[in-house]
Design an enzyme around this catalytic site. Structure first.
Site, short mmCIF file in Angstrom:
data_model
loop_
_atom_site.label_atom_id
_atom_site.label_comp_id
_atom_site.label_asym_id
_atom_site.label_seq_id
_atom_site.Cartn_x
_atom_site.Cartn_y
_atom_site.Cartn_z
N ALA A 131 30.49 40.13 39.91
CA ALA A 131 29.78 40.84 40.97
C ALA A 131 30.78 41.57 41.84
O ALA A 131 31.94 41.18 41.97
CB ALA A 131 28.97 39.87 41.84
N MET B 22 30.73 41.50 44.97
CA MET B 22 31.05 40.62 46.08
C MET B 22 32.19 39.65 45.77
O MET B 22 32.87 39.17 46.67
CB MET B 22 29.80 39.83 46.48
CG MET B 22 29.98 38.92 47.68
SD MET B 22 28.48 37.97 48.03
CE MET B 22 29.06 36.96 49.40
N TYR B 23 32.41 39.35 44.50
CA TYR B 23 33.44 38.38 44.14
C TYR B 23 34.82 39.02 44.31
O TYR B 23 35.31 39.75 43.44
CB TYR B 23 33.26 37.89 42.71
CG TYR B 23 31.91 37.28 42.40
CD1 TYR B 23 31.06 36.84 43.42
CD2 TYR B 23 31.46 37.15 41.09
CE1 TYR B 23 29.83 36.28 43.13
CE2 TYR B 23 30.23 36.59 40.80
CZ TYR B 23 29.41 36.17 41.83
OH TYR B 23 28.18 35.62 41.54
N GLY B 24 35.41 38.78 45.46
CA GLY B 24 36.72 39.35 45.73
C GLY B 24 36.70 40.82 46.02
O GLY B 24 37.73 41.50 45.87
N ASN C 101 37.41 40.48 41.16
CA ASN C 101 36.95 39.71 40.02
C ASN C 101 36.70 40.62 38.82
O ASN C 101 37.06 40.30 37.69
CB ASN C 101 35.68 38.95 40.41
CG ASN C 101 35.39 37.77 39.50
OD1 ASN C 101 34.70 37.92 38.51
ND2 ASN C 101 35.91 36.61 39.83
#
Length: 278
Positions: free
Chosen positions: A53, A55-57, A61
């Protein structure tokens, strides 16, 4: 016999046990080597569905998956999510489904993952401040432009799923679901009826599955771990279920992947089904 594959959107075949990349470490430069090793091991173990996603990092990510796996095996699906954005003023993450934000995040995902098309793109959450038809209309336009292949949702109710399907075809739903948390059983039932892939996250209640005596007993009978029993139960529970357990550990990854080979007896299935009540 339970099928080991599923065709997302009716045409994209993946193995039913996937990998959630959320826990791959990306905060420090020295994290990259470990994250890359886990991602590569997942593919070596036969995993063909990896979930990430924006949002992941904040995209890190996605970048580490590309670094680890690009050029991708032809049977590998990396699905990402958009619709959560970080405030430039506060640095806080918040839902943001404005069409211009979704378009921008898709363009960034394409660049980070080094692809021309995202075969499955999921709306991370529905933004209550933006009409759902506008959010999904933007994703539909991206699909029509060839940047997206199929569209999915995350953390939705049955009513929201019904409303979404009035705007665009929905290929997947990613909701929180596990053996002891079946709040979204009605959504799973709706997905089964429509042939929509259901990707449960928090698949093993964050490692507390072994606290249940019933799970521990079945694990002992199968010479397996409680985590493996919970994953095997998910695969057994519904043909549209595509669990995406996540980890930053190769040992845990191998443990999770081995769960696909477990077969529950009808009596064991009944005992596990009874845990959450009717």
């Amino acid at each position: 016999m339970t099928s080991t594959t599923f065709r997302i959107g009716g045409d994209l075949t993946v193995g039913r046990l996937g990998f959630g990349a959320m826990h791959l470490p990306t905060e420090k430069p020295e994290d990259a080597e470990a994250a890359i090793a886990v991602a590569r091991r997942a593919v070596e173990l036969g995993i063909t569905l990896i979930d990430t996603a924006h949002m992941y990092g904040a995209g890190a990510n996605e970048e580490v998956l590309a670094e680890a796996l690009h050029p991708y095996p032809k049977d590998l699906l990396i699905t990402t999510k958009v619709g959560v954005a970080r405030s430039p003023e506060t640095g806080e993450w918040a839902l943001n489904g404005r069409p211009e934000v979704l378009r921008d995040q898709v363009d960034h995902a394409l660049r980070r993952l080094r692809v021309d098309r995202l075969e499955l793109l999921q709306l991370h959450r529905i933004d209550p401040e933006t009409p759902l038809a506008d959010q999904l209309g933007a994703l539909r336009d991206l699909r029509d432009a060839g940047k997206v292949g199929r569209i999915g949702l995350s953390e939705v109710s049955v009513a929201e799923l019904v409303e979404a399907r009035e705007t665009v075809d929905i290929a997947s739903v990613q909701n929180r679901y596990n053996l002891t948390d079946r709040e979204h059983e009605p959504v799973l039932t709706a997905c089964e009826a429509a042939g929509i892939a259901f990707l449960p996250w928090r698949t093993v209640a964050w490692g507390k599955a072994g606290d249940r005596a019933e799970v521990a007993e079945v694990a002992a009978e199968l010479d397996a771990t409680p985590t493996q029993v919970c994953l095997a139960w998910l695969l057994d529970h519904s043909p549209v279920m595509l669990p995406i357990p996540g980890t930053s550990s190769i040992a845990h990854l191998e443990e999770n992947t081995a769960a696909a080979g477990l077969a529950l007896t009808p009596e064991q299935r009944a005992r596990l089904n009874a845990i959450a009540g009717p």
